[in-house]
Scaffold this motif. Structure first.
Motif, mmCIF file in Angstrom:
data_model
loop_
_atom_site.group_PDB
_atom_site.id
_atom_site.type_symbol
_atom_site.label_atom_id
_atom_site.label_comp_id
_atom_site.label_asym_id
_atom_site.label_seq_id
_atom_site.Cartn_x
_atom_site.Cartn_y
_atom_site.Cartn_z
ATOM 1 N N THR A 45 -33.690 13.172 -26.742
ATOM 2 C CA THR A 45 -34.165 14.443 -27.268
ATOM 3 C C THR A 45 -33.746 14.610 -28.731
ATOM 4 O O THR A 45 -34.505 15.132 -29.545
ATOM 5 C CB THR A 45 -33.624 15.610 -26.418
ATOM 6 O OG1 THR A 45 -34.053 15.427 -25.069
ATOM 7 C CG2 THR A 45 -34.132 16.952 -26.917
ATOM 8 N N ALA A 46 -32.545 14.134 -29.065
ATOM 9 C CA ALA A 46 -32.041 14.235 -30.434
ATOM 10 C C ALA A 46 -32.604 13.145 -31.350
ATOM 11 O O ALA A 46 -32.401 13.188 -32.558
ATOM 12 C CB ALA A 46 -30.519 14.164 -30.434
ATOM 13 N N GLY A 47 -33.304 12.160 -30.776
ATOM 14 C CA GLY A 47 -33.900 11.101 -31.582
ATOM 15 C C GLY A 47 -33.017 9.880 -31.770
ATOM 16 O O GLY A 47 -33.175 9.147 -32.750
ATOM 17 N N PHE A 48 -32.092 9.660 -30.833
ATOM 18 C CA PHE A 48 -31.194 8.517 -30.916
ATOM 19 C C PHE A 48 -31.448 7.540 -29.770
ATOM 20 O O PHE A 48 -31.990 7.910 -28.729
ATOM 21 C CB PHE A 48 -29.734 8.968 -30.889
ATOM 22 C CG PHE A 48 -29.395 9.912 -32.007
ATOM 23 C CD1 PHE A 48 -29.541 9.533 -33.327
ATOM 24 C CD2 PHE A 48 -28.950 11.187 -31.733
ATOM 25 C CE1 PHE A 48 -29.247 10.405 -34.362
ATOM 26 C CE2 PHE A 48 -28.644 12.077 -32.752
ATOM 27 C CZ PHE A 48 -28.796 11.676 -34.074
ATOM 28 N N LEU A 103 -21.942 18.679 -24.950
ATOM 29 C CA LEU A 103 -22.853 17.648 -25.466
ATOM 30 C C LEU A 103 -24.285 18.156 -25.345
ATOM 31 O O LEU A 103 -24.797 18.361 -24.244
ATOM 32 C CB LEU A 103 -22.689 16.333 -24.700
ATOM 33 C CG LEU A 103 -23.480 15.160 -25.275
ATOM 34 C CD1 LEU A 103 -22.925 14.749 -26.637
ATOM 35 C CD2 LEU A 103 -23.452 13.981 -24.315
ATOM 36 N N THR A 104 -24.906 18.380 -26.496
ATOM 37 C CA THR A 104 -26.284 18.851 -26.581
ATOM 38 C C THR A 104 -26.990 17.996 -27.627
ATOM 39 O O THR A 104 -26.329 17.282 -28.390
ATOM 40 C CB THR A 104 -26.341 20.328 -27.023
ATOM 41 O OG1 THR A 104 -25.825 20.417 -28.366
ATOM 42 C CG2 THR A 104 -25.542 21.237 -26.097
ATOM 43 N N PRO A 105 -28.308 18.066 -27.717
ATOM 44 C CA PRO A 105 -28.978 17.351 -28.808
ATOM 45 C C PRO A 105 -28.446 17.776 -30.180
ATOM 46 O O PRO A 105 -28.256 16.934 -31.060
ATOM 47 C CB PRO A 105 -30.453 17.727 -28.629
ATOM 48 C CG PRO A 105 -30.590 17.993 -27.161
ATOM 49 C CD PRO A 105 -29.281 18.659 -26.776
ATOM 50 N N GLU A 106 -28.146 19.061 -30.329
ATOM 51 C CA GLU A 106 -27.624 19.555 -31.609
ATOM 52 C C GLU A 106 -26.228 19.011 -31.901
ATOM 53 O O GLU A 106 -25.952 18.573 -33.026
ATOM 54 C CB GLU A 106 -27.595 21.095 -31.621
ATOM 55 C CG GLU A 106 -28.957 21.749 -31.524
ATOM 56 C CD GLU A 106 -29.514 21.834 -30.097
ATOM 57 O OE1 GLU A 106 -30.699 22.170 -29.956
ATOM 58 O OE2 GLU A 106 -28.773 21.556 -29.125
ATOM 59 N N SER A 107 -25.339 19.056 -30.907
ATOM 60 C CA SER A 107 -23.970 18.578 -31.139
ATOM 61 C C SER A 107 -23.943 17.064 -31.351
ATOM 62 O O SER A 107 -23.160 16.561 -32.156
ATOM 63 C CB SER A 107 -23.033 18.989 -30.005
ATOM 64 O OG SER A 107 -23.353 18.330 -28.795
#
Length: 180
Positions: A30-33, A162-166
């Protein structure tokens, strides 16, 4: 009739392990990793996955920043306090994660799941897929030695959700050569 939970030959601890990897993979995607499992020898060395950016991050110093992680999963409610997740970690793993000489930053990720396996995931077609509960991260870099023989309880701040933002923030810190 036997339920899907009891009909599987997979042990619950293996299910937790696989679920925790999938959970982290969902957050990272979701975070693009990218997420890759570490090789079996590296798993034995206390590292389960590597999370990396598929290129340079905006205005980062380093291209392709990455984080290695040991991933754990627990269903025990007693680990949660108002401010912390208390998690018993094997001393051998603690000692590896607390070293300061790692080339790639390393973190501990603890995924919490409901005690009842059937509640881990809920699929409502076509509306939603809900994955329960959440994950927290902790850098143990530079932490003090322990005199314990088997386990040490680490305190993970609940603010380390742990979230996409964090995760994006963590990767940005790595790209800028900052401590986590």
């Amino acid at each position: 009739m036997e339920s899907w939970v009891s009909s599987s030959p997979m042990h619950t601890s293996t299910r937790k392990e696989e679920f925790s990897y999938a959970y982290v993979h969902a957050i990272a995607s979701t975070a693009g990793f990218c997420v890759q499992p570490k090789s079996r020898p590296m798993d034995s060395a206390g590292l389960d996955i590597i999370i990396e950016a598929p290129g340079a991050m905006t205005k980062g110093v380093l291209s392709f920043p990455k984080i290695e992680a040991q991933v754990k999963c627990t269903a025990t409610k007693a680990n949660i306090t108002e401010l912390f997740i208390k998690f018993p970690l094997e001393v051998k793993n603690y000692n590896k994660l607390r070293l300061t000489s790692h080339l790639v930053p390393q973190i501990l990720i603890v995924v919490l799941v409901p005690e009842i396996l059937e509640n881990w995931i809920e699929i409502t077609e076509p509306e939603s897929t809900v994955i329960r509960k959440c994950a927290y991260w902790l850098s143990l870099k530079g932490k003090e030695e322990t005199l314990n023989d088997e386990t040490i309880t680490v305190s993970i701040p609940r603010s380390n959700l742990l979230t996409p933002e964090s995760l994006t923030e963590l990767m940005s810190k790595v790209a800028h050569r900052q401590d986590l």
